[in-house]
Write an enzyme that holds these catalytic residues in place. Structure first.
Site, short mmCIF file in Angstrom:
data_model
loop_
_atom_site.label_atom_id
_atom_site.label_comp_id
_atom_site.label_asym_id
_atom_site.label_seq_id
_atom_site.Cartn_x
_atom_site.Cartn_y
_atom_site.Cartn_z
CG ASP A 1 -1.75 -1.32 1.23
OD1 ASP A 1 -2.36 -1.65 0.20
OD2 ASP A 1 -1.71 -2.02 2.25
CE LYS B 1 2.85 -2.61 -5.99
NZ LYS B 1 2.98 -3.15 -4.63
N GLY C 1 -4.81 -4.79 -4.04
CA GLY C 1 -5.96 -3.97 -4.38
C GLY C 1 -5.57 -2.56 -4.72
CG HIS C 2 -4.63 -1.24 -8.14
ND1 HIS C 2 -3.79 -2.32 -8.11
CD2 HIS C 2 -5.25 -1.28 -9.33
CE1 HIS C 2 -3.88 -2.97 -9.24
NE2 HIS C 2 -4.76 -2.37 -10.00
CD GLN D 1 0.55 -9.38 -2.32
OE1 GLN D 1 1.16 -10.13 -3.03
NE2 GLN D 1 -0.68 -9.03 -2.58
P1 IMP Z 1 -2.29 -13.24 2.26
O1 IMP Z 1 -1.52 -12.61 1.15
O2 IMP Z 1 -3.79 -13.11 2.08
O3 IMP Z 1 -1.88 -14.66 2.54
O4 IMP Z 1 -1.96 -12.42 3.60
C1 IMP Z 1 -0.69 -12.46 4.19
C2 IMP Z 1 -0.29 -11.11 4.73
O5 IMP Z 1 -0.04 -10.21 3.66
C3 IMP Z 1 -1.37 -10.41 5.58
O6 IMP Z 1 -0.73 -9.70 6.62
C4 IMP Z 1 -2.04 -9.48 4.60
O7 IMP Z 1 -2.67 -8.41 5.27
C5 IMP Z 1 -0.83 -9.04 3.81
N1 IMP Z 1 -1.18 -8.56 2.46
C6 IMP Z 1 -1.55 -9.30 1.41
N2 IMP Z 1 -1.77 -8.52 0.34
C7 IMP Z 1 -1.51 -7.27 0.71
C8 IMP Z 1 -1.51 -6.00 0.02
O8 IMP Z 1 -1.79 -5.88 -1.18
N3 IMP Z 1 -1.17 -4.92 0.77
C9 IMP Z 1 -0.82 -5.01 2.07
N4 IMP Z 1 -0.80 -6.16 2.75
C10 IMP Z 1 -1.13 -7.28 2.07
#
Ligand code: IMP
Length: 430
Positions: free
Chosen positions: A13, A16, A40-41, A223
């Site tokens: 977040d 990007k 997500g954007h 991420q």
């Molecule tokens: P997962 O990707 O759903 O397995 O979540 C694993 C960790 O990554 C968690 O702490 C989520 O909140 C974090 N996470 C996954 N995708 C994002 C993102 O796009 N932005 C910020 N945190 C993320």
């Protein structure tokens, strides 16, 4: 040539979109190489807000070919929801390419994700519940289902049955859930086949040919660095490689073809989910930054945890990704502050650490060492050149730049597309 890799320098977040907007019309391909619909954007089309989770951002730029690389995990229901949503608003999605080697997220992995988190209780990861972790686990366990499997019903059935023979035991005997019928899964997956077919191809080959033809390719990470399964704050990470190296394995583009690595660094830090966070704020400054920065998850709506800028982490991101250019976002979120603490090192059990501590428990106990810079107390959103910035804002940018081993090429001063200061082109060498 060239290939630009775009990564997040913190826990996600970072904004990007600022970098992709800036590069927009200079790109021919935008490749998503890791993650799935956990990202997500928010995009605004004709005044209407629309949240994209799975499709690469390039889908909105006419002329750009968006690619879902082999390293992505694809929830087909979400893919077609997003395609339908965009088509309904007049966006042409026909250029989309999907790797035949990408893995799909079968519905049982969403269930596994959610029940596993509940089972972990206080040790939960705080996942997005989208089935990302279980699907990457299946990939590594060699019981995953790939996009190409959907085109051969008997292979698909074999794979789903093999995966469920184990998972159903876990679901019913450990988690006390109903077993899943392989037939239901196969039927659901096959329902997408006809729509999926035109998008699917050997995307590694297509990208290689595009590069030979001189096209410009952006590989955009989902991420961010500290959520990378190898280089992040394990186990509080996502299950894929969100660092620059992941761009190669997740797209099939070899390392020798990468020219630039751009990292987006937010002027403060945020995190969703659980895990250590040395500069986290539990006071009015955290609340203020969350509100002015609208720091609520696009995917889950969760309020993000907020902290001061951490330069130990930013230096680490530079080193792990080989960053050539930083994009510093949300500098304007500091406009109202009298002074701005910045973490320059940690103290762990009385010892100063200028680099990330080697052990996760030291990182848990890291106490930030701050240097405090004066605020500028004025609205900077109208600044378009570095010289337009108040002296204290310039000093802030230079202070950060001196400590992160790469130039800050772009500074974001507001949420709008045009609210940026471009100091250097990220496409050119220093
Ligand atoms: P997962 O990707 O759903 O397995 O979540 C694993 C960790 O990554 C968690 O702490 C989520 O909140 C974090 N996470 C996954 N995708 C994002 C993102 O796009 N932005 C910020 N945190 C993320």
């Amino acid at each position: 040539m060239p290939v630009i890799v775009l990564v997040g320098a913190q826990w996600g977040d970072e904004g990007k979109g600022k970098a992709t907007d800036l590069l927009g019309d200079r790109l021919d391909y935008v490749v998503k190489f890791n993650g799935g619909n956990n990202a997500g954007h928010t995009v605004v089309i004709e005044g209407e807000k629309y949240a994209l989770h799975l499709l690469p951002s390039g889908i909105l730029t006419p002329g750009v070919v968006p690619v879902i690389g082999n390293g992505v995990v694809v929830d087909l229901a979400v893919l077609f929801q997003e395609i339908d949503g965009l088509e309904a608003r007049g966006v042409d999605t026909s250029r989309l390419r999907v790797s035949a080697n990408a893995h799909v997220i079968p519905s049982y992995n969403r269930s596994m994700d959610k029940v596993a988190e509940r089972f972990l209780g206080s040790r939960r990861i705080g996942t997005t519940g989208r089935g990302i972790g279980p699907t990457y686990a299946d990939k590594m366990n060699r019981v995953g289902v790939r996009v190409q499997d959907l085109f051969d019903e008997s292979i698909l059935r074999q794979k789903v049955e093999a995966a469920l023979s184990f998972k159903n035991q876990v679901l019913s005997k450990i988690y006390n859930r109903q077993a899943v019928k392989p037939d239901d899964v196969v039927k659901e997956l096959l329902s997408y086949v006809d729509r999926l077919r035109p998008y699917v191809g050997d995307t590694a080959l297509e990208l290689s040919e595009a590069l030979d033809a001189g096209k410009v390719v952006l590989c955009e990470a989902g991420q961010a660095t500290l959520l990378d399964v190898d280089h992040g704050t394990y186990p509080f990470v996502t299950s894929s490689n969100a660092t620059a190296g992941g761009a190669c394995t997740g797209s099939g583009i070899p390392p020798t073809r990468i020219d630039r690595v751009v990292a987006v660094l937010k002027a403060f830090t945020s995190r969703v989910g659980e895990g250590p966070f040395p500069t986290e704020l539990h006071d009015k400054f955290g609340d203020h930054l969350r509100e002015v920065g609208h720091e609520y998850g696009t995917t889950t709506g969760r309020p993000r945890r907020i902290g001061w800028l951490d330069l130990v982490m930013a230096r680490y991101a530079q080193r792990i990704n080989g960053v050539t250019d930083f994009v510093l976002t949300k500098l304007d979120n500091y406009d109202d502050l009298d002074e701005i603490p910045v973490c320059v090192a940690y103290e762990v059990n009385g010892v100063r650490h200028d680099e990330m501590p080697i052990s996760q428990s030291d990182f848990h106990h890291a106490v930030p060492i701050y240097e405090t810079l004066p605020g500028w107390k004025q609205d900077i959103s109208g600044c378009r050149t570095f010289a337009d910035l108040p002296k204290d804002a310039q000093r802030f940018v230079e202070f950060v730049e001196e400590r992160i081993r790469a130039r800050i090429s772009v500074v974001g001063v507001g949420p709008g597309r045009e609210e940026v200061i471009e100091r250097h082109s990220v496409l050119s060498e220093a």
